[in-house]
Write a protein that holds these residues in place. Structure first.
Motif, mmCIF file in Angstrom:
data_model
loop_
_atom_site.group_PDB
_atom_site.id
_atom_site.type_symbol
_atom_site.label_atom_id
_atom_site.label_comp_id
_atom_site.label_asym_id
_atom_site.label_seq_id
_atom_site.Cartn_x
_atom_site.Cartn_y
_atom_site.Cartn_z
ATOM 1 N N ASN A 2 -0.584 -17.976 -2.475
ATOM 2 C CA ASN A 2 0.421 -17.447 -3.396
ATOM 3 C C ASN A 2 -0.068 -16.178 -4.086
ATOM 4 O OD1 ASN A 2 2.141 -19.553 -2.813
ATOM 5 N ND2 ASN A 2 1.468 -20.800 -4.538
ATOM 6 N N CYS A 3 0.811 -15.176 -4.091
ATOM 7 C CA CYS A 3 0.541 -13.934 -4.816
ATOM 8 C C CYS A 3 0.472 -14.251 -6.299
ATOM 9 C CB CYS A 3 1.645 -12.924 -4.522
ATOM 10 S SG CYS A 3 1.562 -11.421 -5.531
ATOM 11 N N ARG A 4 -0.511 -13.675 -7.002
ATOM 12 C CA ARG A 4 -0.700 -13.991 -8.409
ATOM 13 C C ARG A 4 0.323 -13.291 -9.312
ATOM 14 N NH1 ARG A 4 -5.712 -16.260 -9.471
ATOM 15 N NH2 ARG A 4 -4.804 -16.646 -11.534
ATOM 16 N N LEU A 5 1.073 -12.338 -8.757
ATOM 17 C CA LEU A 5 2.077 -11.650 -9.567
ATOM 18 C C LEU A 5 3.481 -12.194 -9.328
ATOM 19 C CD1 LEU A 5 2.553 -9.464 -11.674
ATOM 20 C CD2 LEU A 5 2.837 -7.801 -9.819
ATOM 21 N N CYS A 6 3.918 -12.236 -8.070
ATOM 22 C CA CYS A 6 5.275 -12.701 -7.782
ATOM 23 C C CYS A 6 5.330 -14.193 -7.471
ATOM 24 C CB CYS A 6 5.888 -11.906 -6.628
ATOM 25 S SG CYS A 6 5.132 -12.218 -5.007
ATOM 26 N N LEU A 56 -3.042 -10.215 -4.565
ATOM 27 C CA LEU A 56 -1.639 -9.813 -4.528
ATOM 28 C C LEU A 56 -1.135 -9.608 -3.104
ATOM 29 C CD1 LEU A 56 -1.790 -7.078 -7.320
ATOM 30 C CD2 LEU A 56 -1.286 -9.507 -7.601
ATOM 31 N N CYS A 57 0.164 -9.814 -2.922
ATOM 32 C CA CYS A 57 0.784 -9.515 -1.635
ATOM 33 C C CYS A 57 0.965 -8.005 -1.514
ATOM 34 C CB CYS A 57 2.131 -10.240 -1.512
ATOM 35 S SG CYS A 57 3.395 -9.660 -2.669
ATOM 36 N N ARG A 58 1.295 -7.560 -0.323
ATOM 37 C CA ARG A 58 1.437 -6.118 -0.088
ATOM 38 C C ARG A 58 2.538 -5.515 -0.961
ATOM 39 N NH1 ARG A 58 -0.249 -2.750 3.818
ATOM 40 N NH2 ARG A 58 -1.074 -4.503 5.036
ATOM 41 N N SER A 59 3.629 -6.252 -1.129
ATOM 42 C CA SER A 59 4.749 -5.749 -1.917
ATOM 43 C C SER A 59 4.350 -5.531 -3.373
ATOM 44 C CB SER A 59 5.921 -6.735 -1.841
ATOM 45 O OG SER A 59 6.992 -6.295 -2.655
ATOM 46 N N CYS A 60 3.603 -6.460 -3.937
ATOM 47 C CA CYS A 60 3.176 -6.323 -5.337
ATOM 48 C C CYS A 60 2.097 -5.259 -5.492
ATOM 49 C CB CYS A 60 2.693 -7.675 -5.876
ATOM 50 S SG CYS A 60 4.060 -8.820 -6.228
ATOM 51 N N GLN A 62 2.042 -2.525 -3.798
ATOM 52 C CA GLN A 62 2.810 -1.289 -3.798
ATOM 53 C C GLN A 62 3.567 -1.116 -5.107
ATOM 54 O OE1 GLN A 62 2.427 0.815 -1.119
ATOM 55 N NE2 GLN A 62 3.357 2.300 -2.523
ATOM 56 N N PHE A 63 4.032 -2.228 -5.655
ATOM 57 C CA PHE A 63 4.751 -2.191 -6.936
ATOM 58 C C PHE A 63 3.849 -1.647 -8.043
ATOM 59 C CE2 PHE A 63 5.659 -4.269 -10.999
ATOM 60 C CZ PHE A 63 6.997 -3.931 -11.190
ATOM 61 N N LEU A 64 2.630 -2.135 -8.123
ATOM 62 C CA LEU A 64 1.697 -1.649 -9.144
ATOM 63 C C LEU A 64 1.368 -0.182 -8.944
ATOM 64 C CD1 LEU A 64 -0.896 -4.564 -9.563
ATOM 65 C CD2 LEU A 64 1.070 -4.018 -11.003
ATOM 66 N N SER A 65 1.184 0.190 -7.678
ATOM 67 C CA SER A 65 0.859 1.581 -7.375
ATOM 68 C C SER A 65 1.996 2.521 -7.769
ATOM 69 C CB SER A 65 0.547 1.737 -5.885
ATOM 70 O OG SER A 65 0.319 3.086 -5.558
ATOM 71 N N ASP A 66 3.209 2.175 -7.366
ATOM 72 C CA ASP A 66 4.355 3.062 -7.608
ATOM 73 C C ASP A 66 4.747 3.131 -9.080
ATOM 74 O OD1 ASP A 66 4.490 3.569 -4.915
ATOM 75 O OD2 ASP A 66 6.107 2.139 -4.525
ATOM 76 N N ASN A 67 4.668 2.016 -9.782
ATOM 77 C CA ASN A 67 5.196 1.956 -11.146
ATOM 78 C C ASN A 67 4.162 2.235 -12.230
ATOM 79 O OD1 ASN A 67 8.164 0.897 -11.000
ATOM 80 N ND2 ASN A 67 7.022 -0.334 -9.513
ATOM 81 N N TYR A 68 2.887 2.068 -11.908
ATOM 82 C CA TYR A 68 1.872 2.220 -12.941
ATOM 83 C C TYR A 68 0.704 3.124 -12.556
ATOM 84 C CZ TYR A 68 4.410 -1.797 -14.791
ATOM 85 O OH TYR A 68 5.396 -2.623 -15.242
ATOM 86 N N GLU A 69 0.086 2.860 -11.417
ATOM 87 C CA GLU A 69 -1.170 3.538 -11.104
ATOM 88 C C GLU A 69 -1.004 5.021 -10.796
ATOM 89 O OE1 GLU A 69 -3.419 1.407 -8.225
ATOM 90 O OE2 GLU A 69 -3.658 -0.358 -9.498
ATOM 91 N N ILE A 130 2.273 -14.373 -19.545
ATOM 92 C CA ILE A 130 3.052 -13.426 -20.354
ATOM 93 C C ILE A 130 2.799 -11.997 -19.885
ATOM 94 C CG2 ILE A 130 3.292 -12.445 -22.665
ATOM 95 C CD1 ILE A 130 2.743 -15.243 -23.777
ATOM 96 N N LEU A 131 1.537 -11.678 -19.618
ATOM 97 C CA LEU A 131 1.203 -10.332 -19.148
ATOM 98 C C LEU A 131 1.834 -10.068 -17.790
ATOM 99 C CD1 LEU A 131 -2.564 -9.874 -20.128
ATOM 100 C CD2 LEU A 131 -0.501 -9.518 -21.491
ATOM 101 N N ALA A 132 1.749 -11.043 -16.890
ATOM 102 C CA ALA A 132 2.327 -10.884 -15.550
ATOM 103 C C ALA A 132 3.832 -10.658 -15.640
ATOM 104 C CB ALA A 132 2.024 -12.111 -14.695
ATOM 105 N N SER A 133 4.492 -11.384 -16.531
ATOM 106 C CA SER A 133 5.932 -11.229 -16.697
ATOM 107 C C SER A 133 6.285 -9.833 -17.207
ATOM 108 C CB SER A 133 6.455 -12.295 -17.665
ATOM 109 O OG SER A 133 7.847 -12.142 -17.876
ATOM 110 N N SER A 134 5.528 -9.333 -18.167
ATOM 111 C CA SER A 134 5.760 -7.983 -18.697
ATOM 112 C C SER A 134 5.557 -6.930 -17.624
ATOM 113 C CB SER A 134 4.830 -7.713 -19.884
ATOM 114 O OG SER A 134 5.121 -8.553 -20.977
ATOM 115 N N ILE A 135 4.518 -7.123 -16.807
ATOM 116 C CA ILE A 135 4.242 -6.181 -15.719
ATOM 117 C C ILE A 135 5.377 -6.174 -14.711
ATOM 118 C CG2 ILE A 135 2.709 -5.719 -13.763
ATOM 119 C CD1 ILE A 135 0.437 -6.933 -15.549
ATOM 120 N N LYS A 136 5.822 -7.364 -14.297
ATOM 121 C CA LYS A 136 6.905 -7.469 -13.311
ATOM 122 C C LYS A 136 8.211 -6.877 -13.838
ATOM 123 C CE LYS A 136 6.490 -11.902 -12.685
ATOM 124 N NZ LYS A 136 6.770 -13.282 -12.206
#
Length: 258
Positions: A2-6, A56-60, A62-69, A130-136
């Motif tokens: 299981n991905c730790r984010l989604c 993390l899965c590949r989708s997550c 990419q999500f972190l990269s595109d939205n934050y990093e 809580i942190l994971a939810s805010s990030i997502k």
């Protein structure tokens, strides 16, 4: 797994806890860095210093990269809209929520990591959620009147040595792994910190006695939700933990060669 984010069952990628571009900048084309432990016995050694594990899965990823990093790792490297003075560095067009959650994502990954390098960061599982939810959700809003930054205030300062004992090139080339400082009492809270590219990043956990205390509390160098921010410059000698780290680097450089 299981991905730790989604939370989805998917093939997990080897996720970097500290963004790869940060570490690449430190290496400056070299394959390794020199690792130094602040004690009297551990000998300095060359390491890959690229800590990562399957989180993390590949989708997550990419999500972190595109939205934050992409924004977070470039902010302090860009010269556009930047004004430098003797006391501070001013940034214009600052995206507060994006950068705040970028730093929160690093703290979150450090907490869920099983790697020894990040063992000092141990948040409660409920807080990790809580942190994971805010990030997502790309939001720091928790409830109608509460925000994540009411409880975790982030301070960023630029470390300098105006006396010239440590050159700015050296300051910018040192990466200090996550450390932790506990307050004398529960009300004093707890501080996690790390330093990279010359910037000391501190996470202040403080609950406070009531909602008014929570909202009113401020710390030095605290990130604020404004399009223009000033990152203060702080002398190396005024930051005990950082100063002790540089002292250890100097002492071991004198007694060991690699």
């Amino acid at each position: 797994m299981n991905c730790r984010l989604c939370g989805k069952d998917d093939v997990l990628q080897k996720s970097h806890i500290i963004p790869k571009s940060y570490l690449r900048g430190l290496k400056k084309g070299n394959g390794q860095l020199v690792s130094i432990t602040c004690d009297e016995t551990t000998v300095p050694k060359k390491v890959n210093s690229d800590p990562k594990e399957k989180l993390l899965c590949r989708s997550c990823e990419q999500f972190l990269s595109d939205n934050y990093e992409k924004y977070g790792t470039r902010l302090f490297k860009s010269s556009k809209g930047v004004k430098k003075t003797r006391k501070y560095i001013e940034f214009n067009g600052f995206k507060y929520t994006e950068y705040y959650l970028f730093l929160i994502s690093i703290l979150w990954r450090a907490s869920i990591s099983s790697l020894e390098e990040f063992s000092s960061v141990q948040l409660q599982q409920q807080f990790e959620s809580i942190l994971a939810s805010s990030i997502k959700n790309k939001s720091i809003k928790l409830q109608t009147s509460l925000k994540l930054d009411h409880f975790i205030r982030i301070s960023v300062v630029r470390v300098v040595d105006s006396k010239g004992g440590v050159s700015d090139d050296v300051i910018r080339s040192v990466f200090l792994h996550f450390g932790v400082e506990h307050g004398k009492t529960a009300e004093d809270g707890i501080v996690y910190y790390f330093m990279i590219s010359g910037f000391l990043i501190c996470y202040f956990f403080h609950v406070g006695t009531d909602i008014h205390d929570i909202r009113a509390k401020r710390i030095g160098g605290q990130l604020v939700n404004r399009p223009q921010i000033k990152i203060p410059k702080v002398e190396l000698s005024d930051l005990k933990q950082v100063h002790d780290g540089f002292k250890a680097v100097h002492e071991k450089a004198q007694s060991h060669t690699l």
